[in-house]
Design a protein around this motif. Structure first.
Motif, short mmCIF file in Angstrom:
data_model
loop_
_atom_site.label_atom_id
_atom_site.label_comp_id
_atom_site.label_asym_id
_atom_site.label_seq_id
_atom_site.Cartn_x
_atom_site.Cartn_y
_atom_site.Cartn_z
N LEU A 1 58.56 -40.52 -0.75
CA LEU A 1 58.56 -41.78 -1.48
C LEU A 1 58.22 -41.56 -2.95
CD1 LEU A 1 58.66 -44.85 -1.72
CD2 LEU A 1 56.32 -44.94 -0.82
N TRP A 2 57.19 -40.76 -3.21
CA TRP A 2 56.82 -40.52 -4.61
C TRP A 2 57.95 -39.83 -5.37
CZ3 TRP A 2 56.77 -36.64 -8.06
CH2 TRP A 2 56.20 -36.93 -9.30
N SER A 3 58.53 -38.80 -4.79
CA SER A 3 59.52 -37.98 -5.50
C SER A 3 60.74 -38.79 -5.90
CB SER A 3 59.94 -36.79 -4.62
OG SER A 3 58.84 -35.95 -4.34
N PHE A 4 61.28 -39.58 -4.97
CA PHE A 4 62.48 -40.35 -5.29
C PHE A 4 62.16 -41.52 -6.21
CE2 PHE A 4 64.22 -37.81 -1.90
CZ PHE A 4 65.53 -37.62 -2.32
N VAL B 1 66.87 -44.18 -1.52
CA VAL B 1 66.09 -43.28 -0.65
C VAL B 1 64.62 -43.68 -0.69
CG1 VAL B 1 65.41 -40.90 -0.20
CG2 VAL B 1 67.75 -41.40 -0.94
N ALA B 2 64.11 -44.00 -1.88
CA ALA B 2 62.72 -44.44 -2.00
C ALA B 2 62.48 -45.70 -1.18
CB ALA B 2 62.38 -44.69 -3.47
N PHE C 1 59.77 -46.27 1.74
CA PHE C 1 58.80 -47.37 1.67
C PHE C 1 58.82 -48.20 2.95
CE2 PHE C 1 58.23 -51.95 0.59
CZ PHE C 1 56.86 -51.91 0.39
N GLN C 2 60.00 -48.53 3.40
CA GLN C 2 60.11 -49.33 4.62
C GLN C 2 59.52 -48.61 5.83
OE1 GLN C 2 64.43 -50.23 4.48
NE2 GLN C 2 63.86 -52.39 4.33
N SER D 1 52.33 -46.69 -5.56
CA SER D 1 52.18 -47.08 -6.96
C SER D 1 53.40 -46.67 -7.77
CB SER D 1 50.92 -46.46 -7.56
OG SER D 1 49.77 -46.87 -6.85
N GLU D 2 53.89 -45.46 -7.52
CA GLU D 2 55.09 -44.99 -8.23
C GLU D 2 56.31 -45.81 -7.81
OE1 GLU D 2 56.80 -42.64 -11.16
OE2 GLU D 2 54.71 -42.51 -10.52
N TYR D 3 56.37 -46.17 -6.53
CA TYR D 3 57.48 -46.99 -6.05
C TYR D 3 57.45 -48.37 -6.69
CZ TYR D 3 60.53 -49.63 -2.91
OH TYR D 3 61.52 -50.44 -2.41
#
Length: 396
Positions: free
Chosen positions: A60-63, A78-79, A83-84, A126-128
């Motif tokens: 999640l963070w990377s994308f 992808v993120a 997240f889901q 947070s990044e998402y």
């Protein structure tokens, strides 16, 4: 160095795309949902493998971070999938926090509350939020932060305890992995709690959170960074008594830039200047772990004069950023040359050009480390994609 830096940026941009393309193509689980738990070096996917919270948070963070750099809608898709899945399966809706491990179908198989994993989930959510502006992501990140403060924060000595049962009771085995010492406080967890709080503060500039970040940086200054050597101390009891003398070169050079990032986000100029000095000292002593080819060794135990000469992928990724950061602070071009030389080592030895992504590492004999995952509970897109993203930003 101008031409070198522009070439560096160009190559990193290409490699970031390669890394994320691999994860898009090989890790989306169309059978069980979410992402697969394991892929070997030959790209054989194990659809029955368990799914780790750290792996999913790092996806999640990377994308999300890649989307925040380049606004590629495929990255955001992808993120969103990550997240889901995290929201539906990893977050414990009854007791808070996140489960450590699920089976392939999403059922909890290890429900312990490892603070390290919760920190990575806060970091990723947070990044998402920065990428998606989805208020649900922000709300979940804040709730997880409150979980950590309520249950993990040491009200007496400061810092954060390591792990708990599902309902936040004490545990006998606190270890993050089999190689770790069974101690109540660890450098590694504190480093990634700091990382999580730093990114959370960017989306939620809460005054109490700001004070938590400052306190964590002070924890490093007072307890975790050895004032004599500049190396990190890895393990502690509840009273901050040191319980290890092992030097982790990768963590030293990683902390050197993450501490400065944390001080910067709260805009405390006095703290920033003190951390600059510590960061440079940490980068300086990290040179002790450099091989002649520009790579960074894994670990050294001074009590037994034992050096582990393996060269793990994540250590090299952090070296690229950490030494570059030291150059930016000091203008000492020796640090920049180390970062560039380390990237050359990665290109020559760590990147798997035939089958994608990066190998786990290289043995002391210079061979590819056998029987290690390319995707797994610990092998994620985070260190290498983050190194690319961070350096692209810094060079720009």
């Amino acid at each position: 160095m101008k031409l070198d830096l522009q070439q560096y940026k160009k190559e990193l941009s290409s490699e970031l795309e390669n890394i994320l393309s691999y994860w898009k193509n090989f890790t989306i689980d169309e059978i069980n949902g979410g992402f697969v738990g394991k892929v070997d070096n030959d790209n054989h996917i194990d659809y029955a493998a368990p799914k780790g919270s750290v792996l999913n948070a790092r996806i999640l963070w990377s994308f999300s971070a890649a989307y925040n750099l380049q606004a590629n809608p495929e990255y955001l898709a992808v993120a969103h999938r990550a997240f889901q899945y995290i929201t539906e399966f990893f977050i414990d809706k009854a007791f808070g926090g996140v489960y450590w491990l699920l089976d392939a179908k999403g059922n909890p198989v290890d429900t312990k509350k490892q603070v390290y994993a919760i920190a990575f989930t806060i970091y990723a959510l947070s990044e998402y939020y920065l990428a998606s502006k989805d208020e649900a992501a922000k709300e979940r990140a804040i709730k997880l932060y409150i979980n950590l403060i309520d249950h993990s924060y040491d009200q007496v000595k400061g810092g954060y305890f390591e792990a708990f049962t599902r309902d936040w009771k004490s545990l006998n085995d606190l270890r993050l992995s089999e190689k770790d010492a069974n101690e109540k406080k660890t450098m590694n967890t504190h480093l990634h709690v700091l990382e999580a709080f730093t990114t959370l503060y960017r989306i939620w500039p809460n005054e109490r959170l700001k004070n938590r970040i400052i306190e964590l940086v002070e924890n490093f200054k007072v307890h975790i960074v050895d004032p004599e050597t500049g190396n990190l101390i890895l393990f502690f009891d509840e009273n901050w008594k040191a319980k290890s003398a092992i030097i982790s070169y990768g963590h030293d050079i990683e902390a050197a830039w993450l501490l400065l990032e944390a001080a910067g986000v709260v805009h405390d100029e006095t703290l920033i200047e003190s951390i600059k000095s510590i960061s440079l000292k940490m980068a300086g002593v990290s040179k002790n772990g450099l091989d002649a080819d520009g790579s960074l060794w894994y670990e050294y135990d001074p009590s037994e004069n034992h050096l582990i000469k393996e060269k793990h992928w994540w250590v090299q990724a952090e070296a690229m950023v950490g030494f570059f950061n030291a150059w930016q602070i000091s203008n000492d071009e020796d640090f920049l040359k180390i970062s560039l030389k380390n990237w050359t080592f990665i290109k020559d030895n760590i990147i798997n050009y035939k089958k994608g992504e990066w190998f786990w590492g290289i043995t002391a004999q210079g061979e590819i480390m056998p029987n290690e995952d390319k995707v797994g509970i610990w092998k994620c897109p985070y260190h290498n994609s983050r190194a690319c993203i961070e350096l692209i930003r810094r060079i720009a």
